[in-house]
Structure formats: structure tokens, C-alpha cells
Write a protein that holds these residues in place. Structure first.
Motif, mmCIF file in Angstrom:
data_model
loop_
_atom_site.group_PDB
_atom_site.id
_atom_site.type_symbol
_atom_site.label_atom_id
_atom_site.label_comp_id
_atom_site.label_asym_id
_atom_site.label_seq_id
_atom_site.Cartn_x
_atom_site.Cartn_y
_atom_site.Cartn_z
ATOM 1 N N UNK A 1 46.479 55.825 75.564
ATOM 2 C CA UNK A 1 45.905 55.431 74.277
ATOM 3 C C UNK A 1 44.597 56.173 74.008
ATOM 4 N N UNK A 2 43.807 56.384 75.074
ATOM 5 C CA UNK A 2 42.560 57.140 74.891
ATOM 6 C C UNK A 2 42.863 58.574 74.456
ATOM 7 N N UNK A 3 43.870 59.162 75.045
ATOM 8 C CA UNK A 3 44.262 60.520 74.665
ATOM 9 C C UNK A 3 44.788 60.545 73.230
ATOM 10 N N UNK A 4 45.553 59.529 72.854
ATOM 11 C CA UNK A 4 46.067 59.441 71.491
ATOM 12 C C UNK A 4 44.917 59.296 70.498
ATOM 13 N N UNK A 5 43.923 58.473 70.841
ATOM 14 C CA UNK A 5 42.757 58.295 69.969
ATOM 15 C C UNK A 5 42.039 59.622 69.762
ATOM 16 N N UNK A 6 41.947 60.422 70.811
ATOM 17 C CA UNK A 6 41.295 61.729 70.704
ATOM 18 C C UNK A 6 42.055 62.644 69.758
ATOM 19 N N UNK A 7 43.379 62.636 69.866
ATOM 20 C CA UNK A 7 44.202 63.466 68.978
ATOM 21 C C UNK A 7 43.997 63.052 67.525
ATOM 22 N N UNK A 8 43.892 61.751 67.273
ATOM 23 C CA UNK A 8 43.753 61.239 65.902
ATOM 24 C C UNK A 8 42.325 61.315 65.391
ATOM 25 N N UNK A 9 41.384 61.628 66.277
ATOM 26 C CA UNK A 9 39.993 61.740 65.855
ATOM 27 C C UNK A 9 39.309 60.411 65.642
ATOM 28 N N UNK A 10 39.731 59.368 66.388
ATOM 29 C CA UNK A 10 39.105 58.041 66.285
ATOM 30 C C UNK A 10 38.727 57.572 67.687
ATOM 31 N N UNK A 11 38.027 56.458 67.752
ATOM 32 C CA UNK A 11 37.657 55.907 69.053
ATOM 33 C C UNK A 11 38.807 55.062 69.607
ATOM 34 N N UNK A 12 38.756 54.832 70.891
ATOM 35 C CA UNK A 12 39.753 53.974 71.546
ATOM 36 C C UNK A 12 39.736 52.583 70.925
#
Length: 599
Positions: free
Chosen positions: A105-116
Motif C-alpha cells: 500500500x505504501x508503494x501504491x501511495x507513492x505511485x499515486x502521489x499521495x500519502x499512505x
């Protein structure tokens, strides 16, 4: 008799009780012993099937037709990658609580440009599908192909990277010819084969005029099955459902050069123009390559009160001295003057309250010189030699005072296909042709009742370059099926006037006069342009809310030796005495054209 009735009641009640008992036993058997068995032909057990409430879907493509520029670049209906979030099933929710799940989820948040934390807030309790929003929230977030691959590779439960048909970018532009969509009335809402309502309809621009061709055959949507609590059923994948018609939606190809359009929009903003229009036509075909209207509008966020969605390139405005091209044409055709005829300008005409700029006289000058410096005295004199009918006939012959945009009858199933139906015809005289000299004089210098659209003004140059033949400006050139097969080519055509045309010799003289404007007249500032140019300036007096204002024009063509483009620039409602922004922007547009053409 009574005993017989009681006996029937007894046996009937007994049979009914036995049937109820059998039903209760059957239900208990299903609930207790068969609930975990799979239903024949399905992958779910009876208990799971009982829990299924419905599908949850999100629309990826409305099925509306796509608009492209002349080289296939998307104008409306661009397909981009975005992240789709669906409700999780119980196993996925549990997996996300593990260390590995949280890291994903942290990696996904990074891809989307948002925080965890932002991702978790949106994710928790999600019961309906969600296309991850962009920062503005007007459109789903656009992912690069690399980001889309990263989302898929993470394989987070209920999250997919999917193609999304974005109608508009959400940015303000000068493409009012594109139009916009609005919510249809209930009676007009179309039902697709999927059973979903299509509540949007074209309201302006090409979206409206091409509405019958834009309608598709249904949505493309992503969906999954959920239970009564809104959780996705175990082993229920996210699927995509599309109409499967190889022919629809249609692809409609315009004559617009998207890159040129974007660059002229940037030029217009940089120049500080607040109101007006720029039109660029192909000098050979009359096709519209760019058409910019100011102020800009956002097709995804329309304000009916603001009126920014109105296309000023199609709206008639007071033309001022660019109309002297028409007066010169009428006088030359009538044989009442020649380019070498001598005139004298003292600065004041002597009647009708007419004067030249700031009352300064031009002295002795020829008709050609008077055209170059835009001398009102010269053209007032010519107007008094002409009739109102001659002025109007010349204007109509040059494509002014009437509709000139491309149209075709009985085409593509439509009685009349007319993409630019919002075009105003303009006017020469709003009343019967006047006989008084004052009315003719004011008309001859582009004031009084005269109204011209920027599209007509640019096309006037194309007409002269073609020896007096009026071409119908075209914005739609081809319609194709979804599989790329051409449905209909839409060739260009002429737009002749019942009044006839001006002669090729007159057109040739007018072109030479337009060159003199740049070499020694009001367009001298354009001599440093990358191409040799020709054109005509204009400053028209108007009133806005009781205040005197000016419309500034410059129209012309280039390069002079081998004309490739005709351009009109209108800057509206500027304070009297302001620098001539239209001439400056005209030169910038042609420098841009020279650069993009490799000159």
C-alpha cells in the motif's frame, strides 16, 4: 351436512400442515446441509449466491464518438490510464494488515502521489468503485504507462490500472468550436444496450452539431460482484464489459492542427489579449487549421452566465478599415478608380464629420497609397461614387454578409450536416440599401451597420488568393468507424454568391495593395517577420456599457511569394489609443507558422 363440511375442513387443514412441514424440512436441509455446495453452472455456493446483492460497476468509456485533429491527435475522448479501486473481499482486507500488505500500500501511495494515510482513508469502508481522482478532482488521475504497470505489478486487492476515456482535460482552452456536454432532459436521455442511461448530450460546438454521429452503442465498464455488506465476493475478479461493436463509437477527424492550436493559445495569453479571436486557414484549401477564441473556457466546467463558451471567431464584430478591401474591390470592379488615381487628404473630409486618424492629413497620395495608410478621405471619396447595392454585392461576392462555412445535404444520414452552425452571417446594411452618401461613407470604412466574423475575414484572403473564388472553410474532413475503416470522406467545396464573384484581375490588384500595407503602410512593423507578409489593419469604434472602445484587426497572408496561410486576428474592446495588439499578435502567429514549417 354439517358433519361433511367439518370433515372437509379437517382434511384440508391437515394437508396444508403437511405441505408446510415438508417446506420447513426442505429449507432446513438447504440451510444446514447444502449451503456449502456449489450451485450447478456457477462458481459460488448456495450461501454465497444468497448473499450476492448486485454488481458494482464504474464507467470507463461512455461510448461517445471521438474527435481527432488532422493527424489523429485526440481532441475529445482521449484514452488514458487510471487507477480503479473496488471494494475488497475479506481475505484481501486481512492480507493488507500484514507487513507485506502495508508495504504494498505504501508503494501504491507513492505511485499515486499521495500519502499512505490518504490512501488508507479512501480505501477503508469503500463500498462503491472509485476511479482515483486527480488533484483538481475534475477527472480521474492520469497514470503514465510506467505507473500503470507498477499498479498492476503490485497486485493490491481490488485495485487495477484500467484505460479510461477522458472527454476533456479539465483545462481552459480557446477551442470553443469543440463545444461541451450537458445533462440531457429525462425524455432525451438515451438507453444503451447495457441498460444504463446516457444522460449527456452535446450542447454547443461540434459536440452539438455532430451529436447524431457522436452517439455510441453503450458503455464500457469495469465491474465486480459484491455481497449484502458491499464487500467483493471471494474469487470475484474485476472484469471489463464492452458493447463489442467493431464499428462504434465513430472517429471524427477535423482539419485542426492540435499543436498549432495549442501554441497560438499560448501566444494569445502571453500577448495579454482578453477578448477576441485568431483564425488560421490553409491558403490552398480554405481548411481551418486553428481557431482560437478569447476569453478561454473549460468544457468540463461551464458557466452559462459567463458566456466564455461562445466562439468569437464565429461572432460578427465591427470590422473598421479591413472592410476597405471590399470598398476597393467594388470601386475597381465598377471602374470608378485605379490604383494610380490621385487624391488629396487634409485630415478632414469636410462632411459627415469624417476625419483621418487624429485629424492629420496625408497630403497628396494615390489610391494605392491611401489603401496602405488606411486614409479615410480616399475611401469616403470612393464610396460617394458607388451605390449601396455595389458595396453590398462586392461584400457578398467576397464571402461577407452571409454564411460561408462548409456544409452538405443528405450526408451521413443527416438532412444537413453543418459542423459550424453557430456561425453568424454578419451584415453590410441592416436596413434597405441607403441612397444617402453619409451611410455609404460610414459603411465603406467598416463602421455603421457592418459586421464581419474573424472566420469570414480570414476566408476573404483565401478568396483573393484564388482569384475571387470563395471557398467554404472546412473543419470536419473524415468520419471513420472504430476499427479505422473510413465511413465518409468530406471533401471541400466552394461557397459562391448569387451576386457573382469579383474578377481575377481585381483580386490580383487587391493582393498587391495588401503587400503595400506592410512595405510602407500601417503594417510596417511586420517587415521584420520571418516571412514576407501582406495584410490590412483595422481599428473600429464601438461602445461597451456606455464607454468608447475599439476593435483592433489585422488580417493577411504569407509568405507573399508562395502563400500558405491566411490569418485573421481580432482584439476586442480595448481602450482607444491603445497600442495595436492585433498587428503584433498577427506577426507572432506568422513567425510561429514559419518556425513550424521549417522556414
Amino acid at each position: 351436512m354439517h358433519k361433511l363440511i367439518h370433515k372437509r375442513i379437517f382434511w384440508g387443514s391437515l394437508i396444508l400442515c403437511l405441505l408446510v412441514a415438508v417446506l420447513i424440512v426442505r429449507l432446513a436441509w438447504v440451510q444446514l446441509l447444502l449451503k456449502d455446495r456449489k450451485v450447478p453452472g456457477a462458481k459460488y455456493s448456495m450461501a454465497q449466491m444468497a448473499a450476492i446483492q448486485s454488481e458494482r460497476e464504474v464507467v470507463l468509456d461512455s461510448g461517445r464518438g471521438r474527435l481527432y485533429d488532422r493527424s489523429g491527435q485526440p481532441l475529445a475522448g482521449e484514452t488514458v490510464w487510471t487507477a480503479a479501486f473496488f471494494p475488497r473481499d475479506e481475505a484481501e482486507a486481512d492480507a493488507e494488515e500484514s507487513a507485506a500488505g502495508k508495504e504494498k500500500l505504501r508503494q501504491l501511495a507513492t505511485v499515486l502521489g499521495v500519502t499512505y494515510e490518504q490512501l488508507q482513508a479512501e480505501r477503508s469502508g469503500l463500498k462503491e468503485p472509485l476511479l482515483w481522482p486527480s488533484g483538481s478532482g475534475k477527472n480521474p488521475l492520469e497514470l503514465t504507462p510506467g505507473q500503470a504497470k507498477a499498479v498492476e505489478a503490485l497486485a493490491v486487492g481490488g485495485v487495477r490500472a484500467l484505460p479510461f476515456a477522458r472527454r476533456y482535460t479539465g483545462e481552459a482552452t480557446g477551442r470553443q468550436w469543440l463545444g461541451y456536454l450537458s445533462e440531457a432532459k429525462a425524455a432525451e436521455a438515451k438507453e444503451s444496450p447495457t441498460g444504463l442511461r446516457v444522460p449527456w448530450t452535446g450542447t454547443a460546438g461540434l459536440e452539438r452539431t455532430l451529436e447524431p454521429l457522436m452517439q455510441g452503442v453503450g458503455h464500457t465498464e469495469a465491474y465486480a460482484q459484491v455481497d449484502a455488506r458491499g464487500s467483493r465476493l471471494p474469487d470475484s475478479p474485476i472484469k471489463v464489459r464492452a458493447p463489442g461493436n467493431p464499428y462504434y463509437p465513430l472517429s471524427l477527424y477535423t482539419t485542426i492542427d492540435k499543436k498549432l492550436q495549442e501554441n497560438i493559445e499560448k501566444l494569445a495569453v502571453k500577448s495579454g489579449v482578453k477578448e477576441g479571436a485568431v483564425v488560421v486557414l490553409d491558403a490552398t484549401t480554405g481548411d481551418i487549421e486553428a481557431m482560437v477564441s478569447l476569453p478561454f473556457y473549460n468544457p468540463a466546467q461551464i458557466s452559462p452566465e459567463g458566456g466564455e463558451w461562445n466562439n468569437r471567431a464565429l461572432q460578427a464584430a465591427v470590422p473598421g478599415s479591413i472592410f476597405k478591401i471590399v470598398t476597393a474591390a467594388a470601386a475597381l470592379e465598377a471602374g470608378v478608380t485605379s490604383p494610380e488615381e490621385k487624391f488629396y487628404c487634409s485630415g478632414h473630409y469636410g462632411k459627415y464629420g469624417l476625419s483621418c486618424l487624429n485629424g492629420k492629413g496625408h497630403g497628396s497620395l494615390t489610391m494605392a497609397q491611401g489603401f496602405a495608410v488606411s486614409c479615410n478621405t480616399v475611401f469616403a471619396s470612393l464610396a460617394e461614387r458607388l451605390s449601396g447595392a455595389q458595396l453590398q454585392s462586392a461584400a457578398l461576392a467576397l464571402g461577407l454578409g452571409r454564411d460561408i462555412s462548409w456544409q452538405a445535404e443528405n450526408t451521413l444520414g443527416l438532412p444537413l450536416l453543418r459542423p459550424l452552425s453557430g456561425e453568424q452571417p454578419g451584415a453590410i446594411f441592416t436596413t434597405l440599401l441607403p441612397d444617402d452618401g453619409g451611410a455609404r461613407v460610414q459603411t465603406a470604412i467598416g463602421q455603421r451597420d457592418v459586421r464581419v466574423t474573424p472566420l469570414q475575414a480570414a476566408n476573404l484572403l483565401v478568396t483573393l488568393l484564388h482569384g475571387g473564388e470563395v471557398h467554404a472553410p472546412r473543419i470536419l474532413q473524415r468520419v471513420a468507424f472504430a476499427n479505422g475503416q473510413t465511413l465518409k470522406e468530406l471533401p471541400g467545396h466552394l461557397a459562391p454568391s448569387p451576386q457573382g464573384r469579383i474578377s481575377p484581375p481585381t483580386a490580383h490588384v487587391l493582393l498587391s495593395l495588401l503587400r503595400k500595407v506592410v512595405t510602407g503602410g500601417t503594417g510596417k512593423s511586420l517587415q521584420g517577420s520571418k516571412w514576407p507578409l501582406a495584410g490590412k489593419s483595422g481599428t473600429a469604434q464601438t461602445w461597451v456599457k456606455g464607454m468608447p472602445r475599439n476593435n483592433q484587426w489585422f488580417i493577411g497572408y504569407g509568405p507573399v511569394g508562395h502563400p500558405r496561410f491566411a490569418v485573421s486576428v481580432l482584439v476586442e474592446n480595448v481602450a482607444p489609443g491603445s497600442p495595436h495588439a492585433a498587428t503584433r499578435l498577427f506577426g507572432q502567429v506568422f513567425d510561429l507558422l514559419a518556425e513550424s514549417s521549417g522556414a
